[in-house]
Design an enzyme around this catalytic site. Structure first.
Site, mmCIF file in Angstrom:
data_model
loop_
_atom_site.group_PDB
_atom_site.id
_atom_site.type_symbol
_atom_site.label_atom_id
_atom_site.label_comp_id
_atom_site.label_asym_id
_atom_site.label_seq_id
_atom_site.Cartn_x
_atom_site.Cartn_y
_atom_site.Cartn_z
ATOM 1 C CE LYS A 519 -4.057 2.089 2.078
ATOM 2 N NZ LYS A 519 -3.614 3.427 1.687
ATOM 3 C CG ASP A 521 1.762 7.486 2.710
ATOM 4 O OD1 ASP A 521 2.393 7.859 3.705
ATOM 5 O OD2 ASP A 521 0.599 7.854 2.457
#
Length: 811
Positions: A519, A521
């Site tokens: 994931k 950022d």
């Protein structure tokens, strides 16, 4: 009226530029704006010659004047109180005083010097090391200065004579026309000799030239001996002397430059000094002829085992203690290199209680004083002040240091044991896992703050922060899935991005049915390539193309047309995503600012899904099929990346995510199609920490010296009946963010609250705003009343609207 100037941001530092139209060189009409522009454009070739060298400045605050009326000039060595806190600096002790000098290591410092009219920058032939140690000279310099009746042609002739001698010594001299009268000759050294030895060699060389060519060369400084001759000034190799930095401007009638030249140019009968426009043009055309001066030889200055063998790291420790008066160990011999990895933390009841944190490294205990001891949670960093190295014997010391002696007070061992070293960058960063006999195992990072000896006192250049880190895990990588061709027809418009739900590892059943990605950022973007042109659209449909010109490379990374789902990510120096750096770039709109930011804040486009290829839609294909098509379509290059995926191995994915200090992992069902614009259980976010997108509904002023600034933000979240109040956040902001938020919020002010259920304590001094700004916070948990507990600000989300914000709860 006073000139308020222009506030600019250079390399992440704010700087006010004033009086930009002031004429600094009347003969040419060159203004301060022109000077600042020159130094900005020449910085890439100037900085390698000035970095880590203490700089003396020659300043012409009112300009250089004219030949008939010269401007007032003054030398400046010590830094004054107006110096920006971010300017790197080092202190030099003189016989009866000490001076603090700037290090011209970056564009921001160079810009600041131009702003204060420091036209000339002079530096010595030696550098400071990473820990503040003064290295031996890494270059020799001869200043060929023509006397009355001699000129540049005579200097060039002496330069060629000196070159023959220096080449015979195994050196490679390089010429610089000084921009004043003469020529400087530089030669790279290996750092094995001190300044006195280098000066002696340079002096002998000058005498040899004088003996062989008495009608042309003089080595004596007396002006009466210099008529018609060239002085070979060897004295600038003295450790206390400085020379004009290559590419520095000169305070002459015209903006001349100390310009590196080639030997072929020195042979020209038309040789002359160059001004700043000529230098900029030639550097653009041919680069830096002096680049060899900093290429390779500086490696000899690093603290190798051989060099360390002759360096007494305990000299300062011994100078501060008398072994006949203190029970502390005071060894007589220099420390010998060791491979041990012991540590000790000592509780020290001196004038003020503090804890001494010591790690065995290179035969000594490298030491920091920590006023509040090591941190016990990952949200709080503690100050750590680096002190002198201690002997290894100190690792077992407990006792009372007598009154009147340095560090007087009782010392006991709080914990000790061994450590596993992960990273050691002298003067910058240390990461290690301590295995203590009393307090167990903990992983810490020590990070140098870049302190500068101002705000923190005379020794704040020794200030570090110590941070408690999460335990490190070894990442494991699974091979990517096999490539599968795609066959669907295209949609006419770019699809909206598919959205994920929040979950946990326990949410997933049958792990083999899922693929796992990091994931990242950053900012979500749909990237469309049509006929060799790239267009970027944010999640809410805004066109981002102009802000990220480097992603034009995407058209070259594929064959034909395509549409991708991607994340725009800014990486820090460690190669990890940094959301705050991304935010600083995302705010830019001017082309010149964006161009400059590409160098200071490089960004990458992480392409993780493909939605269309050459007119054929892939949204109806499975994740595995799209992943194979993605790998087949994109060739990584420059700023374009295809991040890895993990098949059926959640533990490895989570381990990698933690190692990279990312937000978490994206789990994607391998047989699932792409659902444009829809939130689906086929994609699950698994986060290491809890976070929530929020809507800013107001703010409260700070206390004390922050009473005129934002102290905390009041937050809401959309529900069916409007916004619900979820608490406030007052930590996690940078100074720059606070300034930016104050300006934004002032323009959004309203008289009434946009939320109805705010507690009286929060509403008492609240300033309400129109709820338009979306941000993100980290937090510990939700309270029973639906409030955020221990919230910390992560930043604004310019890529999101209020309608995008939903309550993040694990499914």
């Amino acid at each position: 009226m006073a000139d308020k100037g222009e506030m600019v941001e250079v390399d992440g530092h704010r700087l006010r530029l004033t009086n930009l139209d002031k004429v600094m060189y009347p003969a040419t009409g060159t203004t301060k704006r022109d000077v600042i522009d020159y130094y900005a454009r020449i910085a890439p070739v100037l900085l390698p010659h000035s970095t880590n060298r203490p700089a003396t400045r020659k300043r012409w605050v009112h300009g250089v004047g004219t030949a008939s009326k010269p401007g007032d000039m003054f030398f400046q060595k010590n830094l004054d109180d107006s110096t920006p806190g971010w300017v790197k600096r080092r202190e030099i002790e003189h016989k009866d005083h000490s001076n603090e000098y700037p290090l011209v290591n970056d564009l921001a410092t160079l810009t600041w010097l131009a702003q204060i009219a420091a036209l000339e920058i002079h530096v010595p032939q030696w550098q400071f090391g990473r820990t503040g140690v003064r290295h031996n000279p890494d270059r020799l310099v001869l200043d060929l200065d023509p006397g009355e009746g001699a000129g540049l042609a005579e200097c060039a002739e002496v330069a060629r004579l000196a070159r023959a001698i220096l080449t015979g010594m195994g050196l490679d001299p390089m010429p610089v026309t000084s921009g004043s009268k003469g020529i400087h000759l530089y030669a790279a050294l290996d750092g094995k000799q001190d300044s006195a030895a280098v000066s002696a060699v340079a002096h002998e060389l000058a005498r040899a030239l004088e003996a062989d060519h008495p009608d042309l060369v003089v080595s004596d400084m007396k002006k009466t001996l210099r008529d018609g001759k060239v002085l070979v000034d060897w004295s600038q190799n003295n450790g206390n002397k400085t020379t004009i930095t290559p590419y520095s401007l000169r305070g002459r009638e015209r903006p001349m430059v100390a310009a590196p030249r080639t030997w072929r140019e020195l042979a020209s009968k038309d040789l002359e000094h160059l001004d700043m426009e000529q230098v900029l043009a030639r550097v653009k055309r041919r680069g830096d002829p002096l680049a060899g001066l900093t290429a390779g030889h500086l490696g000899a200055l690093e603290p190798t085992e051989q060099r360390m063998a002759g360096f007494d790291r305990l000299e300062k420790y011994r100078s501060m203690r008398d072994g006949s008066k203190t029970p502390e160990p005071v060894p007589a011999d220099a420390a010998e290199p060791t491979d041990g990895q012991s540590f000790v933390i000592q509780e020290h009841h001196a004038r003020r209680l503090h804890y001494d944190f010591r790690l065995e490294h290179d035969g000594v205990l490298v030491s920091w004083a920590i006023p509040k001891n090591v941190p016990t949670d990952r949200k709080t960093n503690h100050l750590a002040v680096q002190t002198e190295d201690h002997p290894l014997e100190y690792g077992s010391f407990e006792g009372t240091i007598p009154k009147g002696e340095y560090g007087a007070g009782e010392v006991t061992i709080w914990d000790s044991g061994t450590y596993e070293l992960e990273k050691w960058r002298d003067g910058e960063e240390v990461i290690a896992t301590l295995h203590g006999e009393k307090h167990g195992s903990h992983r810490y990072a020590l990070i140098h703050t870049g302190g500068n000896g101002r705000a923190g006192g005379a020794h704040s250049s020794n200030n570090w922060l110590i941070h408690l880190m999460a335990d490190a895990d070894e990442p494991h990588h699974a091979p990517p899935p096999k490539k599968v061709p795609s066959k669907k027809r295209a949609t006419k418009a770019p699809p909206s991005p598919m959205l994920a739900t929040l979950g946990t590892a326990q949410t997933l059943r049958h792990e083999k049915d899922w693929a796992f990605e990091m994931k990242w950022d950053g900012y979500r973007a749909i990237a469309e390539v049509r006929d060799g042109t790239v267009r970027l659209l944010s999640r809410n449909g805004n066109d981002l193309t102009a802000a990220w010109p480097e992603f034009d490379e995407l058209a070259e990374a594929i064959d034909g047309d395509a549409i991708f789902d991607a994340e725009i990510v800014a990486l820090n120096k460690a190669g990890r995503p940094d959301f705050s750096r991304l935010q600083s770039r995302a705010k830019l709109t001017k082309k010149a600012e964006i161009t400059k930011a590409r160098e200071s804040t490089p960004a990458h486009l992480f392409v993780f899904d493909i939605l269309e290829r050459n007119g054929e839609s892939l949204v109806g294909e499975s994740y595995d099929e799209r992943r194979a098509a993605l790998l087949d379509a994109v060739t990584e290059r420059g700023a374009i990346r295809v991040p890895p995926a993990f098949e059926g191995d959640l533990d490895s994915a989570i381990a990698s995510s933690r190692e990279l200090k990312l937000e978490g992992v994206m789990a994607k069902r391998r047989d699932a199609v792409y659902r444009p614009g829809r939130r689906s259980d086929d994609w699950v976010k698994i986060k290491h920490h809890r976070s929530q997108e929020v809507v800013v509904v107001g703010w409260r002023p700070g206390a004390g010296n922050r009473s005129h600034r934002v102290g905390s933000l009041l937050l809401g979240i959309p529900e069916k009946d409007g916004l619900r109040y979820i608490g406030r956040v007052g930590t996690g902001f940078t100074e720059k963010e606070l300034d930016d938020l104050r300006g934004r919020l002032a323009r959004m002010q309203r008289a009434t609250s946009p939320v109805s259920d705010v507690p009286g304590a929060d509403a008492r001094d609240a300033h309400w705003v129109t709820p338009k700004l979306v941000g993100e916070v980290e937090f510990a948990e939700w309270t029973p009343t639906g409030r955020l507990r221990q919230a910390s600000w992560r930043g604004l989300r310019a890529d999101k609207t209020v309608a995008d914000v939903t309550l993040e709860t694990p499914s």
